[in-house]
Each structure stands twice: as structure tokens, then as C-alpha cells.
Enzyme design. Structure first.
Site, PDB file in Angstrom:
ATOM      1  N   GLN A  78     -50.722  62.384  52.274  1.00 19.52           N
ATOM      2  CA  GLN A  78     -51.003  62.142  53.417  1.00 19.52           C
ATOM      3  C   GLN A  78     -50.380  62.699  54.685  1.00 19.52           C
ATOM      4  O   GLN A  78     -51.583  62.234  55.928  1.00 19.52           O
ATOM      5  CB  GLN A  78     -50.353  60.608  52.990  1.00 19.52           C
ATOM      6  CG  GLN A  78     -50.966  59.156  52.580  1.00 19.52           C
ATOM      7  CD  GLN A  78     -49.748  58.350  52.546  1.00 19.52           C
ATOM      8  OE1 GLN A  78     -48.535  58.083  51.812  1.00 19.52           O
ATOM      9  NE2 GLN A  78     -50.173  57.184  53.474  1.00 19.52           N
ATOM     10  N   CYS A 131     -51.403  50.550  53.350  1.00 20.06           N
ATOM     11  CA  CYS A 131     -51.380  51.976  53.148  1.00 20.06           C
ATOM     12  C   CYS A 131     -51.489  52.772  54.871  1.00 20.06           C
ATOM     13  O   CYS A 131     -52.365  51.741  55.253  1.00 20.06           O
ATOM     14  CB  CYS A 131     -52.780  52.303  52.290  1.00 20.06           C
ATOM     15  SG  CYS A 131     -52.573  54.016  51.829  1.00 20.06           S
ATOM     16  N   LEU A 132     -50.659  53.486  54.957  1.00 21.66           N
ATOM     17  CA  LEU A 132     -50.572  54.198  56.309  1.00 21.66           C
ATOM     18  C   LEU A 132     -52.083  54.725  56.403  1.00 21.66           C
ATOM     19  O   LEU A 132     -51.924  55.337  57.660  1.00 21.66           O
ATOM     20  CB  LEU A 132     -49.639  54.687  55.538  1.00 21.66           C
ATOM     21  CG  LEU A 132     -47.631  54.385  56.434  1.00 21.66           C
ATOM     22  CD1 LEU A 132     -46.587  55.644  56.648  1.00 21.66           C
ATOM     23  CD2 LEU A 132     -48.291  53.279  57.244  1.00 21.66           C
TER      24      LEU A 132
END
Length: 220
Positions: A78, A131-132
Site C-alpha cells: 500500500q 480500505c485505505l
């Protein structure tokens, strides 16, 4: 005469070099959004690609970034790094009704190196999840209610532990990131809702009302 185009893939450089460059910016790291191939490629097991000092700095940056977002977990892909490393932490500041329905209890800061999980039993639980790397949206995801996690911590010490409720959900979500999966791959897409719609319509402890209104089935 035109100059030659540089076709070198920046990801061909050693991971340690790329991590050093990433950390040099200071502050929380930029979070990669869905659509970037790094979220779909999967990761390579951690096997000393970062020396202990650089690993410690990278873990601290993951922690800072997770807090700033804010979120309860963050995986290395991420932030653009294809290493099998994730961090989790959940202060669980939720009302008692939600805590009981979702099994959401505080989790201390943990580092998961080379994690894998397996289901314990057949029970599944479905809740809205976000979710980021998919900002602005949430969807209902059915996940194992109890999992066994195997991993190493940041010092190389083996972890073999069972998680239930919301902590089990976090473990599954972050480990899935390391396998190139997003929560949307497991989601009931008819439940997909903006953060605003989720807060206004589907803030109940469980998603039964959303299932009835949006036309999807919850696991039994």
C-alpha cells in the site's frame, strides 16, 4: 536527433534502495490507490532485503502512515513496496453495542512478517469493511470468524496465534494485500456504498438492514 526514451522500470531497482528513497521524503508515506499494479502483483517473502536499521525505520514509517490515515492496518504494497510485511493496531474506540456485535476489541501495535492464515472452524461473519487504498467506499465482506495466524515479528520471533472477531478480520484483510488481493475481490458488490451513505444509512452494528434494502444475502 531525439533522445532515447528511458524504459527502465523503477521497480527493477533493489528494494532497499527504493525504501531509502521513500523514507527520505519524511512524514507519512503516500498510500497507493486501487488501479496501481503494485497492489495486484503480490509480494516477495522478507528475507533480509532490508538491514535491521532500515527495517526498523520502514516499520516506523508504516506505523506513522497508518495512524495518520487513520486506519487499523497497513501492508507494505500500500506504500509501493512488494515485501511481505504489514502492521496492525486498533484502539477500538467504538460503542459497546458495536463492540459486542463485531467482536471489536483493542489490539496492540503488531508487525507481521511473512504472515499466513487459515480458518479455524467454518463460521463466517459479514460486516461493512473499507480500505485505505480504496478511499471513499465500503462494502460488506464475509470473512472467517476465527483464524490461526502464523508469522514472524520484526525481531524474527515466530508468531502462532488465533484471532477472532474484528482482529481476525484485520489479519485477513492485511494478509490478503500481501497476496495481491483487495477486499473488493471478496465483497458483496450490491452492498457497495460511499462512506457518506454508509454513515447515513448503514451504521447499524450488523448489515441486515443493508442486505434487505440493497438485495444481497448474508452468510448463515
Amino acid at each position: 536527433m531525439a533522445s532515447e526514451v528511458d524504459l527502465t522500470d523503477p521497480n527493477d531497482r533493489p528494494i532497499a534502495e527504493r525504501v531509502e528513497e521513500l523514507l527520505a521524503t519524511g512524514g507519512p508515506l503516500p498510500i497507493v490507490a486501487a488501479g496501481d499494479p503494485v497492489l495486484r502483483r503480490g509480494t516477495e517473502p522478507f528475507d533480509g532485503q532490508l538491514d535491521p536499521a532500515l527495517l526498523a525505520r520502514f516499520i516506523e514509517a508504516l506505523r506513522e502512515t497508518m495512524h495518520a490515515a487513520p486506519g487499523v492496518g497497513l501492508a507494505a504494497p500500500q506504500v509501493g513496496v512488494e515485501l511481505r510485511i504489514a502492521v496492525i493496531e486498533d484502539p477500538a474506540p467504538v460503542p459497546e453495542e458495536i463492540r459486542l456485535a463485531r467482536g471489536r476489541v483493542p489490539q496492540p501495535f503488531r508487525v507481521l512478517v511473512n504472515p499466513s492464515y487459515e480458518a479455524v472452524g467454518s463460521e463466517r461473519a459479514a460486516f461493512y469493511e473499507g480500505c485505505l487504498s480504496v478511499p471513499g467506499w465500503q462494502a460488506v465482506v464475509a470473512r472467517h470468524a476465527r483464524v490461526r495466524l502464523r508469522a514472524l515479528d520484526e525481531h524474527g520471533v515466530a508468531v502462532d496465534e488465533e484471532f477472532t472477531g474484528w482482529p481476525a478480520r484485520i489479519v485477513q484483510h492485511e494478509t490478503d494485500h500481501l497476496d495481491g488481493m483487495l477486499y473488493l475481490d471478496r465483497a458483496e458488490l450490491r452492498s457497495l456504498s460511499s462512506n457518506e451513505a454508509t454513515a447515513q444509512r448503514w451504521a447499524q452494528p450488523t448489515p441486515e438492514r443493508a442486505a434487505a434494502a440493497l438485495g444481497f444475502t448474508l452468510p448463515r
